[in-house]
Design an enzyme around this catalytic site. Structure first.
Site, PDB file in Angstrom:
ATOM      1  N   GLU A  93       0.483  -0.921   0.242  1.00  0.00           N
ATOM      2  CA  GLU A  93       0.105   0.139   0.303  1.00  0.00           C
ATOM      3  C   GLU A  93       0.963   1.575  -0.403  1.00  0.00           C
ATOM      4  OE1 GLU A  93      -2.908   0.096   3.533  1.00  0.00           O
ATOM      5  OE2 GLU A  93      -3.052  -2.131   2.751  1.00  0.00           O
ATOM      6  N   CYS A 131      -3.565  34.626   5.757  1.00  0.00           N
ATOM      7  CA  CYS A 131      -3.356  35.475   6.680  1.00  0.00           C
ATOM      8  C   CYS A 131      -2.541  35.632   8.260  1.00  0.00           C
ATOM      9  CB  CYS A 131      -4.982  36.272   6.600  1.00  0.00           C
ATOM     10  SG  CYS A 131      -4.778  37.242   5.433  1.00  0.00           S
ATOM     11  N   GLY A 151       2.181   4.798  -0.869  1.00  0.00           N
ATOM     12  CA  GLY A 151       1.520   5.793  -1.751  1.00  0.00           C
ATOM     13  C   GLY A 151       2.641   7.260  -1.685  1.00  0.00           C
ATOM     14  N   ARG A 152       3.244   7.757  -0.572  1.00  0.00           N
ATOM     15  CA  ARG A 152       4.362   8.814  -0.928  1.00  0.00           C
ATOM     16  C   ARG A 152       5.298   8.971  -2.123  1.00  0.00           C
ATOM     17  NH1 ARG A 152       4.692  10.356   4.022  1.00  0.00           N
ATOM     18  NH2 ARG A 152       3.110  11.239   4.711  1.00  0.00           N
ATOM     19  N   TYR A 170       0.177  14.327  -0.694  1.00  0.00           N
ATOM     20  CA  TYR A 170      -0.067  14.811   0.584  1.00  0.00           C
ATOM     21  C   TYR A 170       0.283  16.654   0.101  1.00  0.00           C
ATOM     22  CZ  TYR A 170      -0.627  10.411   2.120  1.00  0.00           C
ATOM     23  OH  TYR A 170      -0.711   8.670   2.924  1.00  0.00           O
TER      24      TYR A 170
END
Length: 441
Positions: A282, A357, A284-285, A386
């Protein structure tokens, strides 16, 4: 490492300016290098093919880049999808991922989510023994083709980032194997449920060393061996070993590699790879991060307390983790001139600020770069996971357009729109614009 990745990025930055993707009226845009993504997918599949003949489903963790065109690209490269919510499942289905190549993980699945997954035949990893009891009733009420498993926490320890370490003593994920009586309860849960045929673990991601990841996988493998021995048959036929390969955010070098991790698994738990178990990963990144960049124009420059500050349109809404936890999530900043060419000159210590801001909205503080000027282009590489796909709507700042790009042999860059920029009308609609009078009636 892809030696051409940085060259492709430079060409894409210049082309984004020349082709009008980045303009004074569209001052921030995100780019995805499709060749780089395909190269990462090939590196992953090749790394495991080199150490095992077992069937392996590489299920991309949708949370890392929840964009339908990205999921379709990865599916075309041979990957499946790991989903953790009804929304992520909807994205995977929209991308054409079949149930047989989809895995559902989540620590808080509702009865409706479970019923949908079982009706579709999607693999499900239960997070805890209470969820197993819920599955008991669902499995008894209707037949399902879903492979079913249980997530365990091997409690092997934490990496450098506690929030991303999922195998600690008190992690919220899975059944904690070292708690009193827990291992015995897990073994019995399998013996009581012949339909429970998978075992899942995941040790963490960024900041977790490969050795700790491998220890977590070995613990799950040893538990599977124990369960199968007590069952007197190979009841567990699939081990889902999670993902979590860390990413190098300090340079263009792609380290650590899938090949190094696969070899470490072969050395740490050789029985895992001898063909008796099917595998699910699994990641991802590590598949996407290095292949995405945020481009933003410098709107203004100023000096405060003697330090130069470049004010841009990219900040907390795109690089949320970096802004709120810069020590854990530093990002590189690359300076280009207004034409999209790498800026040269003596480095000057300066801040690169975002548009939100609050004072902490900084992409980088005290960073030595060629002095930035209004109209220059700041590029934030390694943001393909991400980051710009996970918009944080601070100040109602709009989501940027996302474009994929390819580079031809002659250096020509072609762009395709993967997600359009968010409009003001869409922001109003999401903010309840159709219900303006709801609270004053």
């Amino acid at each position: 490492m892809d030696p051409m990745a940085s060259s492709r990025r430079d060409l894409a930055v210049r082309a984004a300016v020349a082709q009008g993707l980045l303009t004074p009226d569209a001052p921030v845009v995100a780019l995805l290098d499709t060749a780089g993504i395909r190269a990462s997918a090939a590196a992953l599949t090749g790394a495991f093919a080199a150490v095992t003949r077992a069937e392996v489903l590489h299920a991309f963790a949708v949370k890392a880049a929840p964009l339908v065109p990205v999921l379709r690209l990865l599916a075309d490269a041979g990957l499946g999808a790991e989903v953790a919510s009804p929304g992520e499942l909807a994205l995977a289905r929209a991308a054409g991922l079949p149930p047989s190549r989809t895995v559902l993980d989540s620590p808080a699945k509702t009865p409706a989510e479970l019923r949908e997954a079982l009706a579709l035949g999607i693999a499900v990893n239960a997070d805890n023994l209470q969820e197993l009891a819920r599955l008991d009733a669902l499995v008894a009420s209707a037949p399902t083709a879903s492979p079913l498993g249980l997530r365990v926490n091997p409690q092997v320890g934490a990496g450098a980032i506690g929030a991303l370490s999922t195998a600690t003593a008190t992690s919220k994920f899975g059944v904690a194997l070292r708690d009193e009586g827990a291992r015995e309860a897990v073994v019995q849960a399998y013996l009581d449920r012949p339909w429970l045929t998978r075992l899942h673990t995941h040790t963490g991601s960024q900041g977790v060393p490969l050795t700790l990841m491998a220890e977590g996988v070995r613990a799950a493998y040893e538990l599977a061996e124990e369960i199968n021995a007590k069952a007197g048959r190979p009841q567990i036929d699939t081990l889902d070993i999670g993902g979590g390969l860390p990413v190098n955010f300090a340079s263009d070098e792609e380290t650590p590699t899938y090949a190094a991790y696969a070899r470490l698994l072969a050395a740490t738990a050789p029985g895992l790879l001898d063909g008796r178990y099917r595998l699910v990963t699994e990641f991802g990144r590590s598949l996407l991060a290095k292949h995405g960049s945020v481009l933003t124009r410098v709107e203004y420059t100023k000096t405060s307390g003697g330090r130069p500050i470049a004010v841009t349109h990219a900040g907390v809404q795109l690089a949320t983790r970096t802004v709120y936890a810069p020590e854990a999530w530093p990002l590189r900043i690359l300076a280009y001139d207004a034409g999209g060419r790498p800026r040269t000159g003596e480095p000057v210590v300066q801040d690169v600020a975002g548009p939100a801001c609050f004072a902490g909205d900084l992409l980088a503080a005290g960073r030595a770069l060629p002095l930035l000027r209004p109209g220059d282009v700041v590029v934030v590489p390694d943001t393909g996971a991400y980051a710009f796909a996970h918009h944080y709507a601070y100040n109602s700042l709009p989501r940027p357009a996302v474009h994929g790009f390819t580079v031809a042999g002659d250096g020509t860059v072609s762009f395709v729109l993967a997600r359009p920029a968010q409009t003001s009308e869409e922001i109003v609609a999401e903010a309840g614009g159709a219900h303006a009078d709801a609270l004053v009636r």
